[in-house]
Design a protein around this motif. Structure first.
Motif, PDB file in Angstrom:
ATOM      1  N   ARG A  77     105.192 105.724   0.111  1.00 52.59           N
ATOM      2  CA  ARG A  77     104.239 105.548  -0.055  1.00 52.59           C
ATOM      3  C   ARG A  77     103.324 106.880  -0.628  1.00 52.59           C
ATOM      4  N   ASP A  86     107.231 106.036   4.192  1.00 56.76           N
ATOM      5  CA  ASP A  86     106.597 106.677   4.286  1.00 56.76           C
ATOM      6  C   ASP A  86     107.643 108.034   3.470  1.00 56.76           C
ATOM      7  N   VAL A 122      99.169  99.611  -1.396  1.00 59.72           N
ATOM      8  CA  VAL A 122     100.958  98.729  -0.568  1.00 59.72           C
ATOM      9  C   VAL A 122     100.667  98.484  -0.018  1.00 59.72           C
ATOM     10  N   THR A 136     113.151  97.752   2.534  1.00 62.52           N
ATOM     11  CA  THR A 136     111.667  98.357   3.471  1.00 62.52           C
ATOM     12  C   THR A 136     111.773  97.606   5.024  1.00 62.52           C
TER      13      THR A 136
END
Length: 142
Positions: free
Chosen positions: A106, A103, A118, A95
């Motif tokens: 997600r 990106d 999220v 992360t």
């Protein structure tokens, strides 16, 4: 590696990191010599950096991994009977990679759990687990 695809930044990085004289030597290394966990983990940084530099193969690996992880998250959500609008808190070292990883992750999560929210985790996973356990116990005591 069979050479059907053009050489990429990722290929050069992997070859250098693993000390391979030629990329065709990766099969011997993978299936006979083996890779340590540290060597495998070390390749993540190479993939991320190559993806940042526009390497399509590296970007594809990240997208494929993100789709698989999203499918796992959706399976857990269903198995636990969570609402469609559940919260998914992202944790772990990847992360910290920023948009190159977050990106696609997600987007993949949005494809399988469109109502989920999220977020990046605010606490360590163990703290979150303890809070959820406390909440469950509090509800049972009522």
């Amino acid at each position: 590696y069979d050479g059907r695809l053009p050489a990429t930044r990722l290929q050069a990085g992997v070859q250098e990191a693993l000390g391979l004289p030629a990329m065709v030597d990766i099969m011997q290394r993978l299936y006979v010599g083996g890779l340590t966990r540290a060597e495998v983990a070390g390749l993540a940084g190479l993939v991320l950096e190559a993806a940042r530099q526009g390497d399509a193969a590296a970007q594809g690996l990240i997208e494929q991994g993100a789709r698989e992880l999203a499918r796992c998250v959706a399976a857990v959500q269903q198995r636990l009977g969570l609402e469609d609008a559940c919260e998914v808190a992202l944790v772990g070292g990847l992360t910290q990679a920023g948009p190159v990883y977050l990106d696609p992750l997600r987007a993949a999560l949005g494809a399988v759990l469109p109502a989920a929210r999220v977020t990046l985790a605010e606490q360590e996973p163990a703290v979150g687990a303890a809070l959820l356990a406390w909440q469950s116990l509090s509800e049972l005591a009522r």
